[in-house]
Design a protein around this motif. Structure first.
Motif, mmCIF file in Angstrom:
data_model
loop_
_atom_site.group_PDB
_atom_site.id
_atom_site.type_symbol
_atom_site.label_atom_id
_atom_site.label_comp_id
_atom_site.label_asym_id
_atom_site.label_seq_id
_atom_site.Cartn_x
_atom_site.Cartn_y
_atom_site.Cartn_z
ATOM 1 N N ALA A 48 0.739 -1.336 -0.287
ATOM 2 C CA ALA A 48 -0.100 -0.170 0.005
ATOM 3 C C ALA A 48 0.949 1.085 -0.216
ATOM 4 N N GLY A 49 1.780 1.314 1.043
ATOM 5 C CA GLY A 49 2.839 2.485 0.916
ATOM 6 C C GLY A 49 3.529 2.578 -0.651
ATOM 7 N N ARG A 50 3.758 1.472 -1.301
ATOM 8 C CA ARG A 50 4.542 1.573 -2.558
ATOM 9 C C ARG A 50 3.772 2.420 -3.589
ATOM 10 N N THR A 56 1.901 9.560 -5.648
ATOM 11 C CA THR A 56 2.520 10.979 -5.565
ATOM 12 C C THR A 56 3.542 11.282 -6.837
ATOM 13 N N VAL A 57 4.404 10.218 -7.239
ATOM 14 C CA VAL A 57 5.162 10.332 -8.302
ATOM 15 C C VAL A 57 4.280 10.840 -9.537
ATOM 16 N N GLY A 88 17.057 9.783 -5.936
ATOM 17 C CA GLY A 88 16.648 9.197 -4.581
ATOM 18 C C GLY A 88 15.270 8.542 -4.925
ATOM 19 N N ASP A 89 14.299 8.882 -4.049
ATOM 20 C CA ASP A 89 12.828 8.354 -4.086
ATOM 21 C C ASP A 89 12.363 8.251 -5.557
ATOM 22 N N SER A 96 11.922 0.496 -10.057
ATOM 23 C CA SER A 96 11.508 -0.676 -9.531
ATOM 24 C C SER A 96 10.189 -1.465 -10.399
ATOM 25 N N PHE A 97 9.742 -0.736 -11.259
ATOM 26 C CA PHE A 97 8.417 -1.180 -11.886
ATOM 27 C C PHE A 97 9.040 -1.566 -13.279
#
Length: 183
Positions: A48-50, A56-57, A88-89, A96-97
């Motif tokens: 859920a956090g991911r 947001t991105v 960074g984030d 990661s996708f």
């Protein structure tokens, strides 16, 4: 399942509901029922956090796409080639996708930029090292998936007959159709 899909596929959900055998508490219509309660034991906080971070991105990407739309660089997001410089984030999350990032961002082309961001790059307010350049995608629009690709109209060794019969398809769609024909 019928209750969950009712807001989106209202008529289909109602048909399914009408064909279900009677059970205790079954109402006359699926639209007269409550949504099923969520089970807290099935919530994956990390996942859920991911996805929250991804949204947001993606919101930042949507701002850059809208600006490009207003400047008439693109008409819709599938006409876009997105060049991203990030650190960074945002970078780690998008990487990661893998290859799916293009589809998740709903753009035709995605690439990592290496140049120093210039005034043509859109700078994120949310992430200090996140720069986006929106250009019109290269190639032509695929008649099946509507993505822009440089492979539309090209003869493919993998599917030569499909290439001749359907010159308006991209390479990906030709492979998908070939697999559908096999099955």
């Amino acid at each position: 399942l019928a209750r969950i899909m009712a807001p989106i596929l209202s008529f289909t959900a109602e048909e399914v509901w009408q064909h279900l055998p009677a059970f205790p508490g079954k109402t006359d219509s699926v639209h007269l029922t409550d949504f099923p309660a969520s089970n807290p034991d099935q919530i994956n906080e990390a996942l859920a956090g991911r996805w929250k971070n991804f949204r947001t991105v993606r919101d930042e990407v949507l701002k850059a796409l809208e600006l490009a739309r207003q400047k008439k660089v693109i008409g819709n997001s599938l006409e876009a080639k997105l060049v991203v410089i990030a650190d960074g984030d945002p970078q780690g999350l998008l990487e990661s996708f893998g290859d799916s990032v293009r589809e998740l961002l709903q753009v035709s082309q995605f690439e990592w930029g290496t140049d120093v961001p210039t005034e043509s790059y859109w700078k994120s307010d949310q992430f200090p090292s996140f720069f986006l350049l929106v250009e019109h995608a290269d190639g032509k629009k695929c008649a099946r998936c509507w993505s822009w690709s440089t492979t539309v109209g090209m003869l493919s060794d993998d599917v030569p007959s499909l290439s001749r019969d359907h010159p308006d398809l991209c390479e990906r769609c030709k492979r998908v159709i070939k697999n559908e024909i096999k099955n």
